[in-house]
Design a protein around this motif. Structure first.
Motif, PDB file in Angstrom:
ATOM      1  N   ASP A 106     -37.945 -12.407 -57.701  1.00  0.00           N
ATOM      2  CA  ASP A 106     -38.708 -12.716 -58.913  1.00  0.00           C
ATOM      3  C   ASP A 106     -38.938 -11.394 -59.631  1.00  0.00           C
ATOM      4  O   ASP A 106     -40.023 -10.809 -59.599  1.00  0.00           O
ATOM      5  N   TYR A 107     -37.876 -10.913 -60.267  1.00  0.00           N
ATOM      6  CA  TYR A 107     -37.900  -9.569 -60.839  1.00  0.00           C
ATOM      7  C   TYR A 107     -38.821  -9.443 -62.049  1.00  0.00           C
ATOM      8  O   TYR A 107     -39.362  -8.367 -62.295  1.00  0.00           O
ATOM      9  N   GLU A 108     -39.021 -10.518 -62.772  1.00  0.00           N
ATOM     10  CA  GLU A 108     -39.934 -10.450 -63.922  1.00  0.00           C
ATOM     11  C   GLU A 108     -41.368 -10.165 -63.454  1.00  0.00           C
ATOM     12  O   GLU A 108     -42.039  -9.276 -63.978  1.00  0.00           O
ATOM     13  N   THR A 109     -41.804 -10.900 -62.434  1.00  0.00           N
ATOM     14  CA  THR A 109     -43.141 -10.662 -61.885  1.00  0.00           C
ATOM     15  C   THR A 109     -43.215  -9.280 -61.243  1.00  0.00           C
ATOM     16  O   THR A 109     -44.192  -8.544 -61.421  1.00  0.00           O
ATOM     17  N   GLY A 134     -25.457  -3.473 -60.969  1.00  0.00           N
ATOM     18  CA  GLY A 134     -25.328  -2.974 -59.609  1.00  0.00           C
ATOM     19  C   GLY A 134     -26.285  -3.669 -58.669  1.00  0.00           C
ATOM     20  O   GLY A 134     -26.853  -3.048 -57.793  1.00  0.00           O
ATOM     21  N   ALA A 135     -26.478  -4.974 -58.822  1.00  0.00           N
ATOM     22  CA  ALA A 135     -27.468  -5.721 -58.046  1.00  0.00           C
ATOM     23  C   ALA A 135     -27.242  -5.561 -56.548  1.00  0.00           C
ATOM     24  O   ALA A 135     -28.179  -5.338 -55.794  1.00  0.00           O
ATOM     25  N   ALA A 136     -26.033  -5.678 -56.099  1.00  0.00           N
ATOM     26  CA  ALA A 136     -25.767  -5.593 -54.657  1.00  0.00           C
ATOM     27  C   ALA A 136     -26.155  -4.211 -54.127  1.00  0.00           C
ATOM     28  O   ALA A 136     -26.769  -4.089 -53.083  1.00  0.00           O
ATOM     29  N   ALA A 137     -25.817  -3.168 -54.853  1.00  0.00           N
ATOM     30  CA  ALA A 137     -26.134  -1.804 -54.422  1.00  0.00           C
ATOM     31  C   ALA A 137     -27.642  -1.556 -54.456  1.00  0.00           C
ATOM     32  O   ALA A 137     -28.187  -0.906 -53.581  1.00  0.00           O
ATOM     33  N   ALA A 138     -28.311  -2.079 -55.477  1.00  0.00           N
ATOM     34  CA  ALA A 138     -29.737  -1.836 -55.626  1.00  0.00           C
ATOM     35  C   ALA A 138     -30.537  -2.493 -54.525  1.00  0.00           C
ATOM     36  O   ALA A 138     -31.505  -1.936 -54.030  1.00  0.00           O
ATOM     37  N   VAL A 139     -30.152  -3.675 -54.127  1.00  0.00           N
ATOM     38  CA  VAL A 139     -30.920  -4.439 -53.152  1.00  0.00           C
ATOM     39  C   VAL A 139     -30.478  -4.124 -51.735  1.00  0.00           C
ATOM     40  O   VAL A 139     -31.268  -4.114 -50.812  1.00  0.00           O
ATOM     41  N   SER A 140     -29.210  -3.796 -51.536  1.00  0.00           N
ATOM     42  CA  SER A 140     -28.697  -3.592 -50.176  1.00  0.00           C
ATOM     43  C   SER A 140     -29.265  -2.341 -49.523  1.00  0.00           C
ATOM     44  O   SER A 140     -29.236  -2.232 -48.307  1.00  0.00           O
ATOM     45  N   THR A 147     -33.700  -1.641 -62.502  1.00  0.00           N
ATOM     46  CA  THR A 147     -32.893  -1.189 -63.626  1.00  0.00           C
ATOM     47  C   THR A 147     -31.428  -1.145 -63.230  1.00  0.00           C
ATOM     48  O   THR A 147     -30.562  -1.616 -63.971  1.00  0.00           O
ATOM     49  N   VAL A 148     -31.142  -0.607 -62.061  1.00  0.00           N
ATOM     50  CA  VAL A 148     -29.765  -0.565 -61.556  1.00  0.00           C
ATOM     51  C   VAL A 148     -29.227  -1.989 -61.409  1.00  0.00           C
ATOM     52  O   VAL A 148     -28.089  -2.285 -61.798  1.00  0.00           O
ATOM     53  N   ALA A 149     -30.044  -2.882 -60.849  1.00  0.00           N
ATOM     54  CA  ALA A 149     -29.627  -4.273 -60.664  1.00  0.00           C
ATOM     55  C   ALA A 149     -29.322  -4.932 -62.012  1.00  0.00           C
ATOM     56  O   ALA A 149     -28.334  -5.653 -62.149  1.00  0.00           O
ATOM     57  N   ALA A 150     -30.168  -4.663 -63.006  1.00  0.00           N
ATOM     58  CA  ALA A 150     -29.965  -5.252 -64.332  1.00  0.00           C
ATOM     59  C   ALA A 150     -28.698  -4.729 -64.996  1.00  0.00           C
ATOM     60  O   ALA A 150     -28.091  -5.411 -65.816  1.00  0.00           O
TER      61      ALA A 150
END
Length: 87
Positions: A44-47, A79-85, A73-76
């Motif tokens: 829930d990135y907005e929250t 680079g979502a996989a890199a940002a979260v992994s 910011t990276v995910a947006a």
């Protein structure tokens, strides 16, 4: 001499009030940060962004909130996989 004692208590009282206020802010920041991390973990990135921004308004140097904001910011940017992994 009595006046000197009285006036020296005033700064001490101010210092104690400031310390108490800082502890209250730290407690609030910790709570908001935890809510932001929970939102981030739920995707829930907005929250999460709202909570981390609130933390940074109260504590602009908060490294955890800065890190999570950077990851979003990276995910947006694709680079979502890199940002979260990395977590």
């Amino acid at each position: 001499m009595a006046k000197h004692r009285i006036t020296s208590l005033v700064p001490a009282e101010r210092i104690e009030r400031a310390k108490t206020k800082r502890r209250e802010v730290d407690t609030k920041v910790d709570s908001i940060l935890a809510a932001g991390i929970q939102a981030f973990d739920r995707h829930d990135y907005e929250t999460a962004r709202t909570k981390f921004a609130e933390v940074l308004r109260a504590d602009p140097d908060n490294a955890s909130a800065q890190d999570y904001m950077e990851r979003m910011t990276v995910a947006a940017e694709g680079g979502a996989a890199a940002a979260v992994s990395d977590f």
